[in-house]
Design an enzyme around this catalytic site. Structure first.
Site, PDB file in Angstrom:
ATOM      1  N   SER A 138     -14.926  -6.461   2.245  1.00 23.04           N
ATOM      2  CA  SER A 138     -14.315  -5.663   1.514  1.00 23.04           C
ATOM      3  C   SER A 138     -13.022  -6.877   1.235  1.00 23.04           C
ATOM      4  O   SER A 138     -12.435  -7.469   1.753  1.00 23.04           O
ATOM      5  CB  SER A 138     -13.639  -4.598   1.749  1.00 23.04           C
ATOM      6  OG  SER A 138     -12.649  -4.091   0.906  1.00 23.04           O
ATOM      7  N   TYR A 165      -8.665  -0.857   8.076  1.00 23.17           N
ATOM      8  CA  TYR A 165     -10.332  -1.009   7.499  1.00 23.17           C
ATOM      9  C   TYR A 165     -10.601  -2.440   7.225  1.00 23.17           C
ATOM     10  O   TYR A 165     -11.612  -2.731   7.657  1.00 23.17           O
ATOM     11  CB  TYR A 165     -10.240  -0.088   6.231  1.00 23.17           C
ATOM     12  CG  TYR A 165     -11.416  -0.426   5.092  1.00 23.17           C
ATOM     13  CD1 TYR A 165     -12.845   0.112   5.388  1.00 23.17           C
ATOM     14  CD2 TYR A 165     -11.441  -1.114   4.118  1.00 23.17           C
ATOM     15  CE1 TYR A 165     -13.806  -0.080   4.678  1.00 23.17           C
ATOM     16  CE2 TYR A 165     -12.454  -1.253   3.213  1.00 23.17           C
ATOM     17  CZ  TYR A 165     -13.873  -0.785   3.513  1.00 23.17           C
ATOM     18  OH  TYR A 165     -14.767  -1.040   2.890  1.00 23.17           O
TER      19      TYR A 165
END
Lengths: 331, 331
Positions: free
Chosen positions: A125, A149
């Site tokens: 990401s 994350y």
């Protein structure tokens, strides 16, 4: 080709499975079996020209059947998203890091039993980078994540690259931009609003913008993301060397530009978007860079992004009716 | 200050414990307790002015007593070294990655019980980088490891940086150069020869050089490494921000330069070094960069390295007699 999709109940997983069922193979190779795995049993795509197995389970206790002998491709989309991983540290670590270690173990078992290293397409990401609004990241930019994350994704990338070097598997890690317009409902990703400010007004519903209109994001449409996943599954990885991370060519868009595209497609719709500053959300997304050079990805054949207005029209064509039905909004 | 050293039976751990016992504190703060932890029970330093607890155990099953309530500093030196982590993938992952996660958990328990985030000094490594002989790495160079040890260290760094951001702990990750001259015996680090070609001749023993004489390495003496560990334990981390990784100012030295320094200190000694090319060792160490800018480390107060000849003399002064005794070589 024997393909597994992990996280197959998510919207990207379902779109990918539908696409695979429609085309029956990748390039000139036929798909012989598709395995779909998620927390809840994923839906099988309509009329597949190959057998489909659907499995429910937890990634951290990955059953052997999820990546069975003969698996040639694993599309690993399963994740705990950004705001949720920030709220529940242990859950994020379990799924995003330990879950990926389970995938490496499963592939290692197959290769140690004599199988060819499966191609693993991993969705990393933009959230694994920092630098914020003013940065344009080079292909060799360091991942210095500002959220758990992103840290878990970047750590998982390192372990997948090492597992590739050891020939347990053959990884391509795509640092996906913020997928826009996500169908369905707002979710617990910090970036959820980036889709919501377009999707909700297209559904006739209000939406809140937690950041300023000149806030820029690095985005990609679901159509483009599915194209990139398929390219990553099919491409020749010989030239990648140690570096298994790809920054695909997304689109830099400000919230104002996105709202202008919305207004052009559906006049009056942007009036449904209300400014509601949220410091917590702004703090997370404010660290993500909004632009990447993406030179390497282009050279490796990842296709360029379509203009913003097409991204809005694609949602109407592909997802609006299903999202209305899914959310009980009638026709 | 209540300090724990993990990996305290290793030579750096023992040197650090001895140094702490001698000085009794860091800066103006007194040490109130020292806990030493390793696979085998570590030796306590002589005449410490504070209580010392010695514990044996496995890092992957870290007992609560290793990082007890009130711990202010954890010096985490425990690791499975490069060639061993390459030979035993699971062991390397267990100790270098999962072991570090146990350290994070232990610190998190202390801070969630109301404690101040302990300073964690983590020894990462030059082996977490690639680039090879021709590279001079900038401070923001990306870690693209070419060995499992380096991948595990880089992944652990990401998790420690995230844990610092979350205030579970306060990490400084030192990417240590190849420590030269290591006392003791050749070990399973791929870089073992870099010490051996100096140490063994100083002991009157033969040594093998598996690479060419113009092969350069990024090295640091044990004296300098202990200074840096103490500085990392004591420094103000406020300016580090998200970036907890430090490339300290080591020394670039070719094997030929090292042998010349040996010869200058002990004429005739270099004749004990025989060229014995080893492709496997050369492949691992050949990917490690031999030079770093190390600008940030200098600005943060990490002291510059002494000249090569002093590094050879320091081994004779600090470690030669103990190494002779340890290896049963007589006086």
């Amino acid at each position: 080709m024997q393909i597994t999709i992990l996280g197959a109940a998510g919207f990207l997983g379902r779109k990918l499975a539908t696409r695979l069922a429609r085309q029956g193979g990748l390039g000139t190779d036929k798909i012989t079996h598709l395995t779909l795995f998620d927390l809840a049993e994923p839906p099988a795509p309509a009329n597949p020209p190959f057998p489909v197995t659907t499995l429910a389970g937890n990634l951290t206790a990955l059953p052997a059947a999820a990546i069975p002998p003969g698996t040639t491709h694993v599309i690993h989309l399963a994740a705990v998203v950004s705001a949720q991983a920030e709220a529940d540290y242990t859950l994020g670590l379990d799924v995003n890091l330990h879950g990926t270690l389970r995938v490496i173990e499963a592939c290692r078992r197959l290769t140690e039993a004599g199988g060819k290293p499966p191609r693993v397409v991993f969705t990393s990401s933009v959230a694994s980078f920092s630098g914020g609004q003013s940065a344009t990241l080079a292909d060799d930019a360091r991942q210095l994540p500002a959220n758990s994350y992103g840290a878990e994704k970047a750590a998982a990338e390192l372990l997948l690259a090492d597992a590739s070097r050891r020939r347990f598997l053959d990884a391509v890690s795509l640092r996906l931009p913020t997928i826009t317009i996500r169908p369905g409902r707002p979710n617990r990703a910090a970036s959820s609003f980036i889709s919501a400010i377009l999707r909700e007004p297209l559904l006739g519903l209000p939406a809140e913008l937690p950041v300023a209109e000149d806030f820029a994001a690095w985005i990609a449409s679901p159509r483009r993301a599915v194209e990139w996943l398929i390219h990553a599954a099919w491409m020749d990885t010989a030239s990648l060397g140690l570096d298994r991370g790809i920054n695909p060519p997304g689109l830099r868009a400000t919230m104002g530009e996105m709202l202008a595209a919305l207004e052009a497609v559906r006049p009056g719709a942007r009036d449904l978007v209300r400014r509601a500053p949220d410091a917590e959300i702004a703090a997370i997304v404010g660290t993500w860079p909004a632009a990447f050079a993406a030179t390497r990805a282009r050279m490796l054949g990842f296709t360029a992004h379509e203009p913003l207005i097409e991204l809005v029209r694609a949602f109407i064509a592909d997802d609006l009716a299903a999202t209305r039905a899914d959310r009980g909004l009638g026709d």
